[in-house]
Design an enzyme around this catalytic site. Structure first.
Site, PDB file in Angstrom:
ATOM      1  CD  GLU A 153     -18.488  46.163 -13.446  1.00  0.00           C
ATOM      2  OE1 GLU A 153     -18.937  47.284 -13.613  1.00  0.00           O
ATOM      3  OE2 GLU A 153     -19.153  45.263 -12.912  1.00  0.00           O
ATOM      4  CG  ASN A 191     -24.716  43.565 -11.671  1.00  0.00           C
ATOM      5  OD1 ASN A 191     -25.243  43.057 -12.664  1.00  0.00           O
ATOM      6  ND2 ASN A 191     -23.867  42.910 -10.918  1.00  0.00           N
TER       7      ASN A 191
END
Ligand code: NAD
Length: 292
Positions: A153, A191
């Site tokens: 990411e 997350n």
């Protein structure tokens, strides 16, 4: 643009050693640092074991293993990172720890060096502000285990320059990883979605809806997740899971992100999952045994 050849990595835990493994295998020089030499020695031993496993399964050759290991060196202090083109911080998920690292590190770096953080959740803009180079600061969020997971990411802070982003993206591409770009919001994308599910699994356990085994079996077989959420929490590290939930809770000011008290209790007990051999499972015997 000066090419990236040498990479410093700060923190040689689960993520730091995985990142070092992949980067060295891709042909870059790696300088690894941590609080003690023992931790780095242990990390290099683990990298060797993991490379050996890749040789055995035919993914790499014995020569690749040797070459990769020879590219990884230890630095006792940040002076040892002074010729790095890129430094990736992969220390404990704690904003104070990370800020202190950046303040101490930056005076030693080349002006053009890029600094990246592997944080799972903390604001890139806030961490960048602790450096002398917010325009050359970026979030590169590798996934665990790094040699296996395909994604990185990428997160820009408010000041990250386009040239930094482009250089970092090109670098990640040379590691054979795919990027997904996230805005700089608490816990980014992976997350933000994953950790509330894990926290909910801990609530499910806490409220007695199911046992550790029942919850993990339910999600493995009922939702086709490769790992149950409690098994995954142990794999990530319960301290890291708790830190991420705290960042979500505080950063988004929404009670739906409150960390489960049972997760807090496990962390307070020092039962952090696999890395301490006890978490929702006990890993000290031959087979992981549920602790509840
Ligand atoms: P870990 O506990 O395995 O390792 C952290 C390492 O940082 C330890 O070796 C510790 O000694 C070292 N450290 C602490 N303070 C330091 C300092 N001041 N200087 C140098 N080293 C220091 O944790 P981890 O799972 O490797 O996580 C590291 C980072 O990666 C965190 O920001 C975490 O959020 C992120 N991350 C973790 C995962 C995961 O699944 N565990 C996935 C993606 C990103």
């Amino acid at each position: 643009m000066t090419p990236i050849r040498k990479i410093g990595i700060i923190g040689s835990g689960q993520m730091g050693n995985g990142i070092a493994h992949v980067i060295a295998l891709a042909g870059y020089d790696v300088v690894l640092t941590d609080l003690t030499k023992e931790k780095v020695d242990k990390a290099i031993e683990l990298i060797d074991r993991n490379l050996t496993r890749q040789v055995a399964s035919g993914k790499i050759t014995e020569e690749d293993r040797k070459q990769a290991l020879s590219r990884i060196t230890y630095a006792e202090n940040y002076q040892g990172l002074s010729d790095a083109d890129l430094v990736i911080e992969a220390a404990t998920e704690d904003e104070t720890v990370k800020r202190k690292i950046f303040v101490a590190l930056c005076p030693f770096l080349k002006p053009e060096a890029i600094v990246a953080t592997n944080t799972s959740s903390i604001s890139i803009t806030r961490l960048a502000a602790a450096t002398d180079r917010p325009e050359r600061f970026i979030g590169l969020h590798f996934m665990n285990p790094v040699p296996v997971m395909e994604l990185v990411e990428m997160i820009r802070g408010i000041a990250t320059e386009d040239v930094t982003f482009a250089k970092a993206r090109e670098f990640v591409g040379t590691l054979g990883k795919t990027t997904a770009v996230s805005e700089d919001f608490p816990a980014f994308m992976v997350n933000r979605i994953l950790l509330p599910m894990i926290n909910e699994a801990v609530y499910t356990l806490y409220e007695g809806v199911g046992s550790v085994d029942a919850i993990d079996t339910a999600m493995r077989l009922g939702a086709h997740h490769p790992m149950g959420p409690l098994q995954l929490a142990d794999f990530i590290g319960l301290d890291t899971c708790l830190s991420i939930m705290q960042v979500l809770y505080e950063g988004l000011a929404d009670s739906k992100y409150r960390p489960c008290p049972l997760l807090v209790k496990y962390v307070e007990a020092g039962w952090l999952g696999r890395k301490t051999k006890r978490g929702f499972y006990d890993y000290r015997g031959e087979k992981p045994m549920p602790t509840r």
